[in-house]
Write an enzyme that holds these catalytic residues in place. Structure first.
Site, PDB file in Angstrom:
ATOM      1  N   SER A   1      10.101  10.735   3.429  1.00 48.99           N
ATOM      2  CA  SER A   1       8.714  10.263   3.367  1.00 48.99           C
ATOM      3  C   SER A   1       7.995  10.230   4.713  1.00 48.99           C
ATOM      4  O   SER A   1       6.771  10.329   4.755  1.00 48.99           O
ATOM      5  CB  SER A   1       8.664   8.868   2.729  1.00 48.99           C
TER       6      SER A   1
ATOM      7  N   ASP B   1       3.256  -0.478   4.329  1.00 46.23           N
ATOM      8  CA  ASP B   1       3.624  -0.908   2.979  1.00 46.23           C
ATOM      9  C   ASP B   1       4.997  -1.570   2.870  1.00 46.23           C
ATOM     10  O   ASP B   1       5.555  -1.655   1.784  1.00 46.23           O
ATOM     11  CB  ASP B   1       3.578   0.291   2.030  1.00 46.23           C
TER      12      ASP B   1
ATOM     13  N   HIS C   1       6.865   2.059   5.580  1.00 51.49           N
ATOM     14  CA  HIS C   1       6.246   3.112   6.376  1.00 51.49           C
ATOM     15  C   HIS C   1       5.207   2.546   7.347  1.00 51.49           C
ATOM     16  O   HIS C   1       4.727   1.435   7.180  1.00 51.49           O
ATOM     17  CB  HIS C   1       5.595   4.137   5.438  1.00 51.49           C
TER      18      HIS C   1
END
Length: 384
Positions: free
Chosen positions: A46, A349, A352
Site C-alpha cells: 500500500s 488512517d 498510512h
C-alpha cells in the site's frame, strides 16, 4: 609559451602514461551526470499503491485523496505518496496501476503494487480475507507478462503502441520496491510472539531477494529498494497491543525492533546480491530513520498529535472506526471523516502516512544520506 611547454613535455612522456595522466585530470562524465530514467516500474504494497487494489476490488472511500486529487484514486493517503514525489522528481507522470484497464498510460512505466500485498504467498486473501492476492511473486509474473504483451502491441502498431514503454526503457528504468510490512503484521496479529515473528524474517527476506533476482533476469538494472518503517509507532499497533513497552517517544519498542531486524537482514542480503549482480545498481533505502524522526521530533516538522490518526473515529488513536466507514450512534449515521488540517498530522488512517509526512520523508531519502551505498535518487543508476 605554456602551450609549447606542454608539447615539449609530451615528447618525453610515453603515450600510455600521457593518456593515463589525461584521464586522471579529466573528470569522468558520470561523475557530474544525473541518471535520466525514462520510466519507473514499482512493486510492493500500500505504501506505493497508486490504485492497483482499487482496480481489482474497490477504491478506499472518501475522504481518501481529498488533499491533492480531491477524490479517491486508490492511494492510501489523503494525497500523494512517496512514489508520486519520486516520479515528479524525474518529470515523469504519476504511475498508472497495471491492473487498471481504464484510461491507463504506461508510456513511462507501470505500477504493480497492491495494498495488502506480501512477500510470502498469503493464506487468507481478499475478498474473504484481508490480504491482497497479488503477492510479490504474482507481481513478478504480471511484469513478465507485461513485457511480452508490450512487445506484441509494439509490433502491431496503432494507437495502443503509443501507450506502452519503448523496448529499451525496461533496461533504463528505475525499479522501486516497498514491501514486507504486511508479512510482519501477519505475525503480530496471528498470536505469534515477537521472537516468533523475528524467526520468520530470514525466510521473508530470502523470498524477497529471489523475486528481485527474477526481475533482474527480465532486464532490470537500477533498483531502489525501501526498507520498512517503524511499525511500533503506528496507531494500529499501539491500539491493539496496549501493554507493549514504549520507548521514550511513545512507540512500541519491541515492534520497532522487529522492523529494524527486517531492515538489517534486507540490507545484508542486498549487499550480497550487489556483489553477485555486477551489472546492477542496487540501493537500499532506509525509510525507517526519516519516518521515525517524525515521531521523535514532530514539532520540528510542524506536526501535532503524532500518534493520533487524522482520519477515523473513536478511541485514543482515532481508529475505533476506519477512515471513511460509517457508524450509527444513537440512531444517527456518522461517517469517520478526516481532521481539519491533515498537513499537521503524520498518520492518515492509523497505518498510512499523510501527504505532508510522505513529502518530508521523500525529501530526506532522495539525498542518499540514509542509503546503502549512500547514493542519491538521481544517481541510482550508478554502481558503487
Amino acid at each position: 609559451m605554456k602551450f609549447m611547454a606542454k608539447i615539449e613535455l609530451s615528447r618525453h612522456i610515453p603515450l600510455v602514461t600521457l593518456i593515463v595522466l589525461v584521464l586522471c585530470i579529466t573528470p569522468p562524465i558520470f561523475a557530474t551526470k544525473n541518471c535520466d530514467f525514462p520510466a519507473i516500474f514499482s512493486f510492493g504494497a500500500s505504501n506505493v499503491d497508486t490504485g492497483g487494489l482499487a482496480a481489482a476490488f474497490r477504491a478506499p472511500p472518501s475522504p481518501y485523496g481529498e488533499t491533492y486529487f480531491h477524490r479517491s484514486t486508490g492511494r492510501f493517503s489523503d494525497g500523494r505518496i512517496i512514489l508520486d514525489f519520486i516520479a515528479r522528481s524525474f518529470r515523469l507522470p504519476y504511475l498508472s496501476p497495471y491492473l487498471n484497464s481504464l484510461g491507463s498510460n504506461f508510456t513511462h512505466g507501470a505500477n504493480f503494487a497492491s495494498g495488502g500485498s506480501t512477500i510470502n504467498i498469503p493464506k487468507s486473501i481478499l475478498p474473504n480475507g484481508k490480504l491482497s492476492p497479488f503477492s510479490l511473486q504474482i507481481q513478478y509474473i504480471q511484469f513478465k507478462e507485461f513485457i511480452s504483451k508490450t512487445k506484441l502491441i509494439r509490433d502491431q502498431g496503432g494507437v495502443f503502441a503509443t501507450l506502452i514503454p519503448k523496448e529499451d526503457y525496461f533496461s533504463k528504468a528505475l525499479y522501486i520496491f516497498d514491501i514486507g510490512q504486511n508479512d510482519l503484521t501477519i505475525g503480530f496479529f496471528g498470536n505469534k510472539t515477537i521472537q516468533q515473528v523475528n524467526a520468520t524474517v530470514p525466510d521473508i527476506v530470502n523470498n524477497y531477494i529471489e523475486n528481485i533476482k527474477n526481475i533482474y533476469n527480465l532486464g532490470a538494472r537500477s533498483f531502489w529498494i525501501h526498507g520498512t518503517g517503524p511499525k511500533g509507532c503506528a496507531p494500529v499497533i499501539l491500539a491493539n497491543f496496549p501493554s507493549a513497552i514504549k520507548d521514550s517517544y511513545g512507540c512500541a519498542k519491541q515492534y520497532n525492533e522487529v522492523s529494524q531486524y527486517f531492515n538489517f537482514k534486507l540490507k545484508e542480503a542486498l549487499a550480497e546480491l550487489r556483489s553477485n549482480l555486477s551489472s546492477a545498481a542496487i540501493t537500499y533505502v532506509d525509510i525507517y530513520t526519516p519516518k521515525y524522526s517524525l515521531f521523535t521530533n514532530p514539532e520540528k516538522y510542524g506536526f501535532e498529535l503524532p500518534f493520533v490518526a487524522c482520519c477515523g473515529y473513536g478511541g485514543e488513536y482515532n481508529i475505533g472506526v476506519g477512515c471513511g466507514a460509517s457508524i450509527n450512534i444513537n440512531g444517527t449515521k456518522i461517517v469517520a471523516g478526516s481532521c481539519k488540517n491533515p498537513s499537521t498530522r503524520i498518520i492518515w488512517d492509523g497505518v498510512h502516512y499523510t501527504e505532508a509526512a510522505n513529502e518530508i520523508v521523500f525529501s530526506q531519502i532522495l539525498t542518499g544520506v540514509f542509503n546503502d551505498p549512500p547514493i542519491s535518487l538521481d544517481r541510482a543508476c550508478y554502481r558503487k
